[in-house]
Design a protein around this motif. Structure first.
Motif, mmCIF file in Angstrom:
data_model
loop_
_atom_site.group_PDB
_atom_site.id
_atom_site.type_symbol
_atom_site.label_atom_id
_atom_site.label_comp_id
_atom_site.label_asym_id
_atom_site.label_seq_id
_atom_site.Cartn_x
_atom_site.Cartn_y
_atom_site.Cartn_z
ATOM 1 N N LEU A 60 18.816 9.840 15.903
ATOM 2 C CA LEU A 60 17.557 9.126 16.145
ATOM 3 C C LEU A 60 17.106 8.390 14.893
ATOM 4 N N ILE A 61 16.646 7.175 15.076
ATOM 5 C CA ILE A 61 16.016 6.370 14.021
ATOM 6 C C ILE A 61 14.609 6.038 14.498
ATOM 7 N N VAL A 62 13.599 6.206 13.649
ATOM 8 C CA VAL A 62 12.217 5.918 14.049
ATOM 9 C C VAL A 62 11.686 4.738 13.242
ATOM 10 N N GLN A 63 10.860 3.927 13.886
ATOM 11 C CA GLN A 63 10.263 2.786 13.203
ATOM 12 C C GLN A 63 8.967 2.406 13.895
ATOM 13 N N GLY A 64 7.913 2.206 13.098
ATOM 14 C CA GLY A 64 6.622 1.787 13.630
ATOM 15 C C GLY A 64 6.390 0.303 13.424
ATOM 16 N N TYR A 65 5.698 -0.326 14.384
ATOM 17 C CA TYR A 65 5.442 -1.766 14.326
ATOM 18 C C TYR A 65 3.950 -2.104 14.409
ATOM 19 N N GLY A 66 3.099 -1.087 14.320
ATOM 20 C CA GLY A 66 1.661 -1.344 14.292
ATOM 21 C C GLY A 66 1.183 -2.060 15.535
ATOM 22 N N GLU A 67 0.340 -3.072 15.337
ATOM 23 C CA GLU A 67 -0.236 -3.845 16.440
ATOM 24 C C GLU A 67 0.477 -5.170 16.640
ATOM 25 N N ARG A 68 1.678 -5.323 16.070
ATOM 26 C CA ARG A 68 2.372 -6.614 16.099
ATOM 27 C C ARG A 68 2.806 -7.003 17.499
ATOM 28 N N GLU A 93 0.842 -1.192 0.000
ATOM 29 C CA GLU A 93 0.000 0.000 0.000
ATOM 30 C C GLU A 93 0.883 1.250 0.000
ATOM 31 N N ASN A 94 0.441 2.242 -0.761
ATOM 32 C CA ASN A 94 1.102 3.550 -0.790
ATOM 33 C C ASN A 94 0.226 4.521 -0.001
ATOM 34 N N GLN A 95 0.715 4.992 1.153
ATOM 35 C CA GLN A 95 -0.061 5.900 2.004
ATOM 36 C C GLN A 95 0.344 7.360 1.819
ATOM 37 N N GLY A 96 1.099 7.653 0.784
ATOM 38 C CA GLY A 96 1.466 9.031 0.521
ATOM 39 C C GLY A 96 2.756 9.412 1.199
ATOM 40 N N ASP A 97 2.747 9.552 2.531
ATOM 41 C CA ASP A 97 3.974 9.886 3.250
ATOM 42 C C ASP A 97 4.740 8.639 3.670
ATOM 43 N N ARG A 98 4.140 7.465 3.446
ATOM 44 C CA ARG A 98 4.773 6.195 3.780
ATOM 45 C C ARG A 98 4.324 5.122 2.801
ATOM 46 N N MET A 99 5.124 4.070 2.700
ATOM 47 C CA MET A 99 4.778 2.946 1.834
ATOM 48 C C MET A 99 4.918 1.666 2.650
ATOM 49 N N ILE A 100 3.943 0.754 2.498
ATOM 50 C CA ILE A 100 3.953 -0.516 3.216
ATOM 51 C C ILE A 100 4.422 -1.601 2.253
ATOM 52 N N VAL A 101 5.461 -2.361 2.656
ATOM 53 C CA VAL A 101 5.979 -3.450 1.834
ATOM 54 C C VAL A 101 5.941 -4.738 2.646
ATOM 55 N N GLU A 102 5.949 -5.871 1.923
ATOM 56 C CA GLU A 102 5.914 -7.183 2.572
ATOM 57 C C GLU A 102 7.137 -7.990 2.148
ATOM 58 N N ARG A 103 7.779 -8.600 3.142
ATOM 59 C CA ARG A 103 8.910 -9.474 2.856
ATOM 60 C C ARG A 103 8.965 -10.564 3.930
ATOM 61 N N ASP A 104 9.203 -11.805 3.487
ATOM 62 C CA ASP A 104 9.289 -12.955 4.399
ATOM 63 C C ASP A 104 8.038 -13.080 5.257
ATOM 64 N N GLY A 105 6.881 -12.707 4.680
ATOM 65 C CA GLY A 105 5.621 -12.850 5.394
ATOM 66 C C GLY A 105 5.339 -11.763 6.405
ATOM 67 N N GLU A 106 6.184 -10.719 6.486
ATOM 68 C CA GLU A 106 5.966 -9.640 7.442
ATOM 69 C C GLU A 106 5.857 -8.312 6.712
ATOM 70 N N LEU A 107 5.071 -7.397 7.312
ATOM 71 C CA LEU A 107 4.881 -6.064 6.746
ATOM 72 C C LEU A 107 5.863 -5.085 7.378
ATOM 73 N N HIS A 108 6.380 -4.172 6.533
ATOM 74 C CA HIS A 108 7.307 -3.149 7.008
ATOM 75 C C HIS A 108 6.916 -1.815 6.402
ATOM 76 N N GLY A 165 -8.671 -1.291 14.191
ATOM 77 C CA GLY A 165 -8.324 -0.813 12.848
ATOM 78 C C GLY A 165 -7.552 -1.866 12.062
ATOM 79 N N SER A 166 -7.275 -1.566 10.790
ATOM 80 C CA SER A 166 -6.588 -2.512 9.918
ATOM 81 C C SER A 166 -5.099 -2.542 10.204
ATOM 82 N N ASP A 167 -4.451 -3.656 9.840
ATOM 83 C CA ASP A 167 -3.004 -3.798 10.042
ATOM 84 C C ASP A 167 -2.241 -2.704 9.300
ATOM 85 N N LEU A 168 -2.656 -2.416 8.061
ATOM 86 C CA LEU A 168 -1.930 -1.434 7.251
ATOM 87 C C LEU A 168 -2.058 -0.038 7.840
#
Length: 614
Positions: A574-582, A336-351, A543-546
């Motif tokens: 600083l490095i930032v990273q989101g992990y959703g509801e995982r 999914e392309n969210q405009g300011d971010r993009m969601i990709v899938e690799r090895d069965g996980e979303l990033h 809400g949805s995973d994405l």
């Protein structure tokens, strides 16, 4: 007699009451006598004091004359007589008290006698009632005997009638037996004929059942053969699909590894290349986000806008990515392309992917970006004090190298992935190659609750070494995407930040609550300028995973912005990273303030090649 006894009892009660009143009067008289005795004792005491005074006067006047002595002796004798009188009065008072006690005991005995007389009267009433009940019972018994006699006569008559009926019934029964024997003989004959017919029908049914069973068995064997064939076909299809998936995954992994290796090789050779395009931008408050502002996702069409900050730094393949396409530069398949971010899938996980330079774009800085033909970009953020942050990114936007140059050109290398060309493996392979974690810190020192921590606990957690030794340096992407790697370092849960549902903004009052960790981090960076901290964002399960993945990344970004805005933490550290509801802290699928959170941990030992032997 009962009435007389009742009157006698009442008279006794009246006598007892009179005696009690007499006793109370005697008590009052005794009390008056006791008070008189006490007054006499007081008089005697006064007289004694007067005598003592007289003795003193006599002693003073001893030289006067013998007559005074005689007078004093006479007064003494009078005093002794008074004391004797007082003693007699006291004995009389004590005797009066004894008499009063005796009268009270007599009154109590009279009360007891009156109570006994009353109980006797009540018993007499009870006896009279019992006699009356006995008389009534005798009348009832006589009536019952009369009714029993009448019932006996009725029973005798009924027995006579029953005997006559029995004779009539016996005659009828004899006649019925004769008829039954005749009917039974006829029915038996019919039953024999029916049994013969049933036996013939059963034999024919058994022969038909055998034929049906044989047909069913042949049909079952045929169906089983078809089922086995279908199952074999399904298993073969699954095996083919698995083989295709494994081949696809292998091809994806090879493509990703090749893209990673190409990016690292290009970064190493960057110094010898010339930029194909150079642009310069002065950052203003209108073109950057602050921690108290919401960062909203946009549609894919809005993401193609020329003003969009993130995708203009990516290669053409990334900009034109469609859902499901494998884009090695982005590190997986686009979801999914969210405009300011993009969601990709690799090895069965979303990033989640985004612009890694956003934190560096603070109002007043100048950003110069150089683009190279192989998709590599090099951006230089120049601050008003003359310091520069140089970031080299691959065609997918991943940071390959980041260096801070002080105003005197002193270089501080913060991130350098170019030394890890042989370190990149898939998340699955990396997970399998790592040994189990060993925790030496107490749990409360490994996962720190910020609300209960002081500066010493925070400093200990932020400077603690990894919980186990390892012989390699991990890439920044591996640290971000693999929880097993991240868990080697302690973390601090910033539970003072209370994100509202769906929100990624931090109120100034909440940002102020980060003062302790902000000052601690600033002090650590001042002593060790190359330290890198990972800020992690999380959501609840609503809400949805994405959507949650993008929201959690924006929350981590807001915390990093707050640390920069309020406590002058250098954003390049600083490095930032989101992990959703995982990684839910509270296992619930409903709204949860506990799960809407952010965390901080130091990751320098994991990514700094100078700290381990490769």
């Amino acid at each position: 007699d009962a009435l007389a006894e009742q009157e006698a009892a009442e008279q006794a009660d009246a006598d007892a009451l009179a005696e009690q009143e007499a006793a109370e009067q005697a008590d009052a008289d005794a009390l008056a006598e006791q008070e008189a005795a006490e007054q006499a004792e007081a008089d005697a005491l006064a007289e004694q004091e007067a005598a003592e005074q007289a003795d003193a006067d006599a002693l003073a006047e001893q030289e006067a004359a013998e007559q005074a002595d005689a007078d004093a002796l006479a007064e003494q004798e009078a005093t002794e007589q008074a004391e004797a009188d007082a003693l007699a009065e006291q004995e009389a008072a004590e005797q009066a008290e004894a008499d009063a006690l005796a009268e009270q005991e007599a009154a109590e005995q009279a009360d007891a006698d009156a109570l006994a007389e009353q109980e006797a009267a009540e018993q007499a009433d009870a006896d009279a009632l019992a006699e009356q009940e006995a008389a009534e019972q005798a009348d009832a018994d006589a009536l019952a005997e009369q009714e029993a006699t009448e019932q006996a006569d009725a029973d005798a008559l009924a027995e006579q009638e029953a005997a006559e009926q029995a004779d009539a019934d016996a005659l009828a029964e004899q006649q019925a037996v004769v008829r039954a024997e005749e009917e039974a003989a006829l029915a038996e004959q019919e039953a024999i004929e029916q049994a013969e017919a049933d036996a013939l029908a059963e034999q024919e049914a058994a022969e038909q059942a055998e034929a049906d069973a044989l047909a069913e068995q042949e049909a079952a064997e045929q169906a089983e053969a078809r089922s086995v064939a279908e199952q074999e076909a399904i298993e073969q299809a699954e095996a083919d699909a698995l083989a295709e998936q494994e081949a696809s995954d292998k091809a994806d992994a090879e493509a990703l590894a090749e893209a990673e290796a190409d990016a690292l090789a290009s970064a190493v050779a960057l110094e010898t290349q010339e930029a194909s395009e150079t642009s310069e931008t002065v950052v203003t408050a209108d073109t950057t986000r602050t921690s108290d502002e919401e960062a909203q996702a946009t549609t894919a069409s809005e993401a193609d806008d020329d003003d969009n900050q993130i995708w203009k730094y990516l290669g053409a393949a990334a900009v034109g990515a469609v859902a499901g396409a494998l884009i090695p530069q982005l590190g997986g398949r686009v979801v999914e392309n969210q405009g300011d971010r993009m969601i990709v899938e690799r090895d069965g996980e979303l990033h989640v992917r985004k612009d890694e330079n956003l934190l560096l774009r603070r109002p007043g800085v100048t950003e110069t970006t150089e683009s190279f033909t192989d998709g590599i970009t090099r951006s230089t953020v120049t601050r008003e004090d003359g310091s520069r942050i140089v970031t080299v990114r691959d065609s997918g936007g991943f940071v390959l190298k980041r260096t801070r140059y002080l105003p005197d050109d002193t270089a501080i290398v913060l991130i350098d992935e170019t030394l890890k060309a042989d370190s990149w493996v898939s998340s699955v392979d990396l997970e399998e190659s790592l040994p189990p974690l060993r925790y030496d810190l107490p749990e409360e020192r490994y996962v720190v609750d910020y609300r209960r921590a002081d500066e010493d606990i925070l400093r200990e957690a932020l400077l603690a070494p990894p919980v186990q030794e390892f012989d390699r340096a991990f890439t920044l992407r591996q640290v971000r995407e693999n929880s097993r790697v991240r868990d080697m370092m302690p973390r601090i849960d910033l539970d003072v930040i209370q994100f509202a549902t769906g929100s990624s903004a931090i109120q100034p009052s909440e940002a102020e609550a980060l003062r302790l960790i902000g000052n601690t981090m600033a002090d650590i960076i001042e002593q060790h300028p190359n330290e890198i901290f990972l800020v992690e964002g999380h959501t609840d399960a609503v809400g949805s995973d994405l959507m949650n993945l993008g929201l959690s990344d924006r929350r981590a970004e807001a915390v990093a912005l707050a640390l920069t805005e309020y406590f002058a933490i250098p954003p390049e550290n600083l490095i930032v990273q989101g992990y959703g509801e995982r990684y839910l802290k509270l296992d619930t699928q409903g709204p949860s303030q506990v799960n809407r959170r952010a965390s901080v941990r130091r990751i320098t030992p994991l990514i700094d090649a100078g700290l381990v032997s490769l």
